[in-house]
Design an enzyme around this catalytic site. Sequence first.
Site, PDB file in Angstrom:
ATOM      1  N   ASP A   1       0.852  -1.212   0.150  1.00 61.41           N
ATOM      2  CA  ASP A   1       0.066   0.078   0.023  1.00 61.41           C
ATOM      3  C   ASP A   1       0.859   1.249  -0.032  1.00 61.41           C
ATOM      4  O   ASP A   1       0.574   2.261  -0.872  1.00 61.41           O
ATOM      5  CB  ASP A   1      -0.814   0.125   1.243  1.00 61.41           C
ATOM      6  CG  ASP A   1      -0.044  -0.011   2.401  1.00 61.41           C
ATOM      7  OD1 ASP A   1       1.088  -0.844   2.515  1.00 61.41           O
ATOM      8  OD2 ASP A   1      -0.591   0.447   3.579  1.00 61.41           O
TER       9      ASP A   1
ATOM     10  N   ASP B   1       5.140   2.657   9.157  1.00 57.49           N
ATOM     11  CA  ASP B   1       4.959   1.273   9.788  1.00 57.49           C
ATOM     12  C   ASP B   1       3.687   0.227   9.339  1.00 57.49           C
ATOM     13  O   ASP B   1       2.857  -0.143   9.978  1.00 57.49           O
ATOM     14  CB  ASP B   1       5.003   1.319  11.225  1.00 57.49           C
ATOM     15  CG  ASP B   1       3.888   2.234  11.754  1.00 57.49           C
ATOM     16  OD1 ASP B   1       3.151   2.905  11.092  1.00 57.49           O
ATOM     17  OD2 ASP B   1       3.286   1.955  13.117  1.00 57.49           O
ATOM     18  N   GLU B   2       3.924   0.029   7.982  1.00 60.92           N
ATOM     19  CA  GLU B   2       2.937  -0.653   7.491  1.00 60.92           C
ATOM     20  C   GLU B   2       3.288  -1.606   6.283  1.00 60.92           C
ATOM     21  O   GLU B   2       3.687  -2.795   6.381  1.00 60.92           O
ATOM     22  CB  GLU B   2       1.571   0.153   6.927  1.00 60.92           C
ATOM     23  CG  GLU B   2       0.561  -0.654   6.640  1.00 60.92           C
ATOM     24  CD  GLU B   2      -0.774   0.554   6.556  1.00 60.92           C
ATOM     25  OE1 GLU B   2      -2.001  -0.073   6.245  1.00 60.92           O
ATOM     26  OE2 GLU B   2      -0.596   1.483   6.966  1.00 60.92           O
TER      27      GLU B   2
ATOM     28  N   ASP C   1      -6.077  -2.440  -2.862  1.00 62.61           N
ATOM     29  CA  ASP C   1      -5.127  -1.678  -3.543  1.00 62.61           C
ATOM     30  C   ASP C   1      -4.601  -2.075  -4.984  1.00 62.61           C
ATOM     31  O   ASP C   1      -4.857  -1.698  -6.058  1.00 62.61           O
ATOM     32  CB  ASP C   1      -3.801  -1.135  -2.896  1.00 62.61           C
ATOM     33  CG  ASP C   1      -4.433  -0.496  -1.620  1.00 62.61           C
ATOM     34  OD1 ASP C   1      -4.953  -0.864  -0.640  1.00 62.61           O
ATOM     35  OD2 ASP C   1      -3.745   0.566  -1.221  1.00 62.61           O
TER      36      ASP C   1
ATOM     37  N   TRP D   1     -11.602  -5.773  -1.458  1.00 63.61           N
ATOM     38  CA  TRP D   1     -10.377  -6.280  -0.938  1.00 63.61           C
ATOM     39  C   TRP D   1     -10.165  -7.956  -1.187  1.00 63.61           C
ATOM     40  O   TRP D   1      -9.504  -8.359  -1.946  1.00 63.61           O
ATOM     41  CB  TRP D   1     -10.300  -5.986   0.461  1.00 63.61           C
ATOM     42  CG  TRP D   1      -9.575  -4.614   0.756  1.00 63.61           C
ATOM     43  CD1 TRP D   1      -8.335  -4.199   1.177  1.00 63.61           C
ATOM     44  CD2 TRP D   1     -10.215  -3.294   0.358  1.00 63.61           C
ATOM     45  NE1 TRP D   1      -8.187  -2.898   1.265  1.00 63.61           N
ATOM     46  CE2 TRP D   1      -9.252  -2.333   1.009  1.00 63.61           C
ATOM     47  CE3 TRP D   1     -11.477  -3.000  -0.063  1.00 63.61           C
ATOM     48  CZ2 TRP D   1      -9.644  -0.892   0.687  1.00 63.61           C
ATOM     49  CZ3 TRP D   1     -11.811  -1.538   0.077  1.00 63.61           C
ATOM     50  CH2 TRP D   1     -11.003  -0.395   0.348  1.00 63.61           C
TER      51      TRP D   1
ATOM     52  N   GLU E   1      -2.173   9.035  -1.007  1.00 55.70           N
ATOM     53  CA  GLU E   1      -3.063   8.323  -0.303  1.00 55.70           C
ATOM     54  C   GLU E   1      -4.449   8.777  -0.385  1.00 55.70           C
ATOM     55  O   GLU E   1      -5.400   8.343  -0.424  1.00 55.70           O
ATOM     56  CB  GLU E   1      -2.504   7.672   1.043  1.00 55.70           C
ATOM     57  CG  GLU E   1      -3.568   6.718   1.799  1.00 55.70           C
ATOM     58  CD  GLU E   1      -3.166   6.407   2.991  1.00 55.70           C
ATOM     59  OE1 GLU E   1      -3.701   5.056   3.291  1.00 55.70           O
ATOM     60  OE2 GLU E   1      -2.379   6.893   3.527  1.00 55.70           O
TER      61      GLU E   1
ATOM     62  N   HIS F   1       0.983   6.203  -2.515  1.00 57.83           N
ATOM     63  CA  HIS F   1      -0.276   5.118  -2.550  1.00 57.83           C
ATOM     64  C   HIS F   1      -0.554   5.222  -4.103  1.00 57.83           C
ATOM     65  O   HIS F   1      -1.083   6.213  -4.893  1.00 57.83           O
ATOM     66  CB  HIS F   1      -1.224   5.545  -1.516  1.00 57.83           C
ATOM     67  CG  HIS F   1      -1.455   4.902  -0.437  1.00 57.83           C
ATOM     68  ND1 HIS F   1      -0.430   4.774   0.575  1.00 57.83           N
ATOM     69  CD2 HIS F   1      -2.279   3.858  -0.270  1.00 57.83           C
ATOM     70  CE1 HIS F   1      -1.097   3.965   1.742  1.00 57.83           C
ATOM     71  NE2 HIS F   1      -2.056   3.168   0.915  1.00 57.83           N
TER      72      HIS F   1
END
Length: 954
Positions: A467, A472-473, A480, A534, A746, A767
């Site tokens: 993404d 911290d991801e 996406d 998703w 994003e 993003h």
Amino acid sequence: MNNDSPSTTAVSRVRVERRTDGDFADTPNPRLSWTVESAVPGWWQAGAEVRLDGGQAGERVARLDTDESRFVAWPFEPLRPHARHTLQVRVTGVDGGTSPWSEPVTVHAVFLADGEWAAPFVGLAPAQDGAAGPAAPGLLRTELDLGADVARATLYASAHGVYQVEINGQDVDDALLKPGWTAYQHRLVHEATDVTALLRAGANAVGVRLAGGWWTERYGFHGAARTFYGERPAVAVQLHVELADGTTSVLTTGPDWRGAAVGPVVASGIYAGERIDARRALPGWSGPGFDDSAWPRVDVHPSDVVPEPAIAEPVRRVDELAVQDVITTPSGRTVLDFGQNLVGRLQVRVTGERGQVVTLRHAEVLEDGELGVRPLRLAAATDQLVLSGEEDVFEPEFTFHGFRYAEIDGWPGELDLSTARAAVTAVVISSDMRRTGWFECSDERVDRLHENVVWGMRGNFVSLPTDCPQRDERLGWTGDIQVFGPTASYLYDSDAFLASWLRDVAAEQAARDGVCPIVVPMVLPFGAKPAAAWGDAATVVPTTLLERFADRRALAEQYPSMRAWADVLVGLAGDRLLWEGMFQFGDWLDPDAPPDDPAGAKTDPDIVASAYVVRSLQLVTAAARELGDPEAAGTYGDLAERARLAWVREYTTPAGRVVSDAQTAYALAITFDLVDAATRATMGDRLAWLVRRAGYRIGTGFVGTPIIQDALTSTGHADVAGRLLLQTGVPSWLYAVTMGATTVWERWDSMLPDGSINPGEMTSFNHYAFGAVADWLHRTVAGLAPDAPGYRRLRVAPVPIAGLDHASARYETAYGTAEAGWAAHGGQIVVHAVVPANTSAVIVLPGTVDGEIQVGSGRHEWTVPDPRQQAVPQPVTLASTLGEIADDPEAYAVVLDAVDALAGKWDGNLRSLQEWTDQRTLGDELVRLPPAAPERLRTVLDELNSRRAAPAAR
């Protein structure tokens, strides 16, 4: 066959299976592809010959009676493990001419026999004093003696973590972050690298640099992150050596290897960054004779997963960028600007006192002149370099950052622009896919938008489709890539990359009764909830690989996964076949959603969810037909139609309205074929009206944004789609461009107009989801689309939009270079197309009603009258309606600029007005402005009207 070899036809780019960085056979029966270049118009293949090991003992030639040159079935007996062959292709056209043999490529079988993987995973023994920590990076090594010269050697290796192998002091390849991130508990991949040149008769040494990477990373949000896979990294190495005397040897990792938390890399984390201490360098550690007697024996780590060959290109260094500016911030800190938001790390050349620490902090934007680190959340994104006292060259190895700016602290001496350019370089990393698609047009802002999409994809295709690359991801969010897959498939040859990721999707589904998680690999405690748009990646992405790459093998591999997700949806929808009342992301990041509630969209989430039930059932039906499963096609086709009718009954009115009267709701109904032709036209009109009412600003989130332009153009509203594309106010695609963005954001307003960062907890400046509009630019604005799987037949149907003078697209199909585009000249449109050999094209010219034109390969051009209506600007006054002003781009811009100058952040600012209708006049909207506003607006409008009238008078 006629063996004459006319120079007009040649075979190039012979490929084995999917990868673009070499001819790796990951299966005993790899598919073959080749490209034919021919000057013969309308060239079509009548047959082909494939030669294995030409000019060698055992040469074989297979004659193929086929016109296909993409993913042709392997024509010989199955390959054996470790096999290597040379391969050539020549073709004969329907004109009778035969090409020369292609240049030979080496086919390298990278798979092992069943049961042949023998290498255990090993890692550092637990630190005796605990100082190094369980996830400490370290070095592992062993030695081997070879009694003769090496004829052939292949390294097979994998890891719980990230690693690189050295043999006799040299890295075995240039791949990074090996073996990449997969659903480790279900699936691991191994490399298969030719290391013949690195080994020699006599003493040899094998060394491994190892760190935790994704294996030991902590995943989760709001301070609740936890380790998901394991606390300690491990590596498995299996080296197969064939000697010149005919003997073979296999070296594997095992308990006799030694390893220690030594070497320059002291600490490393994907989110944290890396600490490198040049004082800890160990020259010769991976060469024979190094004294490792003080290193403990390694620990053996149990693993039930047998690695499989990697089918996708690895991560590599793909570019380098120089420093563009050196900034001194208001607080006195030094920040380097690379001019481009990128993903990678810094390579630094520096000399200073021994033990001095240089700290590098990374961020995507500046805020108030300082490094904007708030969007990173808990990711430190910081590298520390400890100097040796000599000249040091640093580059972090087992981490990466998303950044445009880097703050430098502790630098010895001055760091001006010339010094910085000599000392610091930004190294761009990405999965090393081949670039295949380009777009350009007459508006440099749209070109910049497209370039932003390219950079966003590069940065988020690092081993898996993530993404975002900075905070911290950095997770494989399925929604996406579900919307971005078509764009990705055009910009880069991403077939192997996505096919590999889909295997993880299937593995994660199998562990969850068919539910496709919201992230893959699934590392979040809440990620197993089914969510529309998703989870539908399970059906949409395999369909994209068929449509764009003709990859029927990927479709067949994923077919059980597709059906499993469809079955989940049917269960969730129940007897009514409507998915209602459950957790959903909905039209995520609708621009009207509050910063703290990104799911708070205008379109009801049940409408979105139930539409995707129909969509996935339709796609599974189509897959069943493609794969020859008529029973399943009938079952899922019936369910799809019943679900479609249920959606129409529940969510539409007899007048053709959707109960959520919002842009995304209509875009779904139109592009998912949920309604009949008459209702579709009515909904297209309503969608166009809604966009106009919003002042031609976007009103969609992750679900609606990729499809709204198709919904408009396919219902006859290309003019509205053009205004939406060229809008620069917030929210719009070009707003970020006007704010200096070099990647796609994003949020539509990740940075607010005043230069401050959106206050939401979730704000990224890289993003790719909203960049899915690029697929519409390629297919519709430029007019280059597939009309048969893999572009075997092109569809060239450009739609010129107002505001552009020309647009074109170029795509490297598996068959060769395809181009399409148009240019406006003197009231006419000139359309051009380049059709590769062994393909054909369907041409639909702008504004024509005579149907389609069929053409073969070659270069083509047509001229037609420009169908775009050239409206004569009308005088604009305070009595003009807001709708009339919205329809007049020049007047719209003049009015907004004038109001801004008068009122600043006035509460009734027209830039945020949602009601640009014909029921309100400009004068009505000025009541809350200062008393002088109407007179000032009259003056501005009089100037506009006079300026417009002047050309007519001449």
